[in-house]
Design a protein around this motif. Structure first.
Motif, PDB file in Angstrom:
ATOM      1  N   ARG A   1       0.820  -1.210   0.000  1.00 51.13           N
ATOM      2  CA  ARG A   1       0.000   0.000   0.000  1.00 51.13           C
ATOM      3  C   ARG A   1       0.860   1.269   0.000  1.00 51.13           C
ATOM      4  NH1 ARG A   1      -5.182   1.175   1.277  1.00 51.13           N
ATOM      5  NH2 ARG A   1      -5.558  -0.936   2.073  1.00 51.13           N
TER       6      ARG A   1
ATOM      7  N   THR B   1       0.967   3.833  -3.178  1.00 50.00           N
ATOM      8  CA  THR B   1       0.339   5.132  -2.942  1.00 50.00           C
ATOM      9  C   THR B   1       1.330   6.260  -3.221  1.00 50.00           C
ATOM     10  OG1 THR B   1      -1.111   4.154  -1.260  1.00 50.00           O
ATOM     11  CG2 THR B   1      -0.866   6.545  -1.244  1.00 50.00           C
ATOM     12  N   TRP B   2       2.587   6.073  -2.778  1.00 48.06           N
ATOM     13  CA  TRP B   2       3.620   7.084  -3.046  1.00 48.06           C
ATOM     14  C   TRP B   2       3.842   7.234  -4.540  1.00 48.06           C
ATOM     15  CZ3 TRP B   2       8.279   6.651  -5.587  1.00 48.06           C
ATOM     16  CH2 TRP B   2       9.130   7.755  -5.490  1.00 48.06           C
TER      17      TRP B   2
ATOM     18  N   GLN C   1       0.964  11.827 -10.063  1.00 47.63           N
ATOM     19  CA  GLN C   1      -0.290  12.589 -10.024  1.00 47.63           C
ATOM     20  C   GLN C   1      -1.498  11.743 -10.450  1.00 47.63           C
ATOM     21  OE1 GLN C   1       0.372  16.131 -12.360  1.00 47.63           O
ATOM     22  NE2 GLN C   1       1.716  17.046 -10.817  1.00 47.63           N
ATOM     23  N   LEU C   2      -1.603  10.575  -9.846  1.00 47.03           N
ATOM     24  CA  LEU C   2      -2.754   9.705 -10.047  1.00 47.03           C
ATOM     25  C   LEU C   2      -3.481   9.534  -8.725  1.00 47.03           C
ATOM     26  CD1 LEU C   2      -1.292   6.883 -12.354  1.00 47.03           C
ATOM     27  CD2 LEU C   2      -2.842   8.728 -13.015  1.00 47.03           C
ATOM     28  N   PRO C   3      -4.773   9.196  -8.754  1.00 52.50           N
ATOM     29  CA  PRO C   3      -5.495   8.972  -7.504  1.00 52.50           C
ATOM     30  C   PRO C   3      -4.979   7.734  -6.776  1.00 52.50           C
ATOM     31  CG  PRO C   3      -6.838   8.324  -9.388  1.00 52.50           C
ATOM     32  CD  PRO C   3      -5.632   9.040  -9.946  1.00 52.50           C
ATOM     33  N   ASP C   4      -5.298   7.665  -5.502  1.00 55.04           N
ATOM     34  CA  ASP C   4      -4.882   6.495  -4.720  1.00 55.04           C
ATOM     35  C   ASP C   4      -5.429   5.213  -5.351  1.00 55.04           C
ATOM     36  OD1 ASP C   4      -3.669   8.209  -3.037  1.00 55.04           O
ATOM     37  OD2 ASP C   4      -5.146   8.037  -1.406  1.00 55.04           O
TER      38      ASP C   4
ATOM     39  N   ALA D   1       1.698   6.578  -6.964  1.00 61.29           N
ATOM     40  CA  ALA D   1       0.527   7.215  -7.565  1.00 61.29           C
ATOM     41  C   ALA D   1       0.575   8.728  -7.366  1.00 61.29           C
ATOM     42  CB  ALA D   1      -0.741   6.624  -6.971  1.00 61.29           C
ATOM     43  N   HIS D   2       0.965   9.173  -6.159  1.00 65.85           N
ATOM     44  CA  HIS D   2       1.060  10.605  -5.901  1.00 65.85           C
ATOM     45  C   HIS D   2       2.180  11.236  -6.729  1.00 65.85           C
ATOM     46  CE1 HIS D   2      -1.004  10.148  -1.702  1.00 65.85           C
ATOM     47  NE2 HIS D   2      -1.838   9.984  -2.722  1.00 65.85           N
ATOM     48  N   ALA D   3       3.270  10.478  -6.919  1.00 71.47           N
ATOM     49  CA  ALA D   3       4.412  11.014  -7.670  1.00 71.47           C
ATOM     50  C   ALA D   3       4.062  11.279  -9.121  1.00 71.47           C
ATOM     51  CB  ALA D   3       5.599  10.052  -7.570  1.00 71.47           C
TER      52      ALA D   3
END
Length: 212
Positions: A35, A39-40, A46-49, A42-44
């Motif tokens: 997880r 999650t990191w 610029q995608l949703p969780d 996805a944020h990098a």
């Protein structure tokens, strides 16, 4: 009549409930491992969780690929050298080396068939005189721990319904009786809490036969 139906329904659904509970635990563990990194990532970018089902699917695929990779490494010289280096590194880390070393030796014994390897089922008097249970021979010759231990065997006594936990006891060879059962039959008996009785009745001679 209602009570009869309730009991019948309980025992019919109980195996399914236990199976679902175990699978849920595996699912939760896999999701928990990946997880954070996913999650990191996805944020990098610029995608949703990522959704839970996506985490679970990726975790299962990643675990399978990791096992395949390690298996492939073991099959070649360079991979074995790398794994040997990692093995040596783990054995020099305090605390970790105790858990890692014990687990490595256990897996090695199961694979190579050394020291009993939990394949030989025996009947032992446990936990007090007059009561008996099934156990697995883990190792012969306990002289390293007890004076005169050459005539003793280390026996693993599993607990029910979870055989992965249990007790290791050192017992005189003359007090351990071999049983004409396979390891699978003995484990099934333990997991079922003694309800599932093996087809063959145990028979013992009073001594554990020596390994060839």
């Amino acid at each position: 009549m209602i009570r009869k139906y309730l009991v019948a329904g309980l025992f019919t659904l109980l195996p399914l409930v236990v199976t679902v509970w175990i699978l849920k635990g595996i699912f939760t563990a896999l999701v928990g491992i990946f997880r954070g990194p996913l999650t990191w990532l996805a944020h990098a970018i610029q995608l949703p969780d990522p959704p839970t089902w996506g985490l679970a699917l990726f975790s299962a695929l990643a675990t399978g690929l990791l096992l395949l990779l390690v298996g492939a490494l073991v099959g070649n010289f360079v991979g074995r050298q790398l794994l040997d280096w990692l093995d040596e590194l783990m054995m020099h880390v305090p605390v970790v080396k105790t858990i890692y070393g014990a687990t490595r030796q256990l897996m090695g014994a199961i694979q190579s068939g050394q020291g009993g390897s939990f394949k030989e089922v025996v009947l032992v008097e446990w936990p007090h005189p007059g009561s008996f249970t099934l156990g697995f021979v883990a190792h012969r010759d306990c002289s390293w721990a007890v004076a005169g231990g050459e005539s003793m065997v280390a026996v693993y006594v599993p607990t029910a319904p979870n055989p992965t936990s249990g007790y290791v006891v050192m017992i005189e060879t003359t007090k351990v009786r071999p049983v004409d059962l396979s390891a699978d039959q003995a484990l099934t008996w333990a997991v079922s809490g003694g309800v599932v009785v093996p087809a063959r009745a145990p028979r013992g001679t009073g001594r554990v036969p020596e390994q060839p």
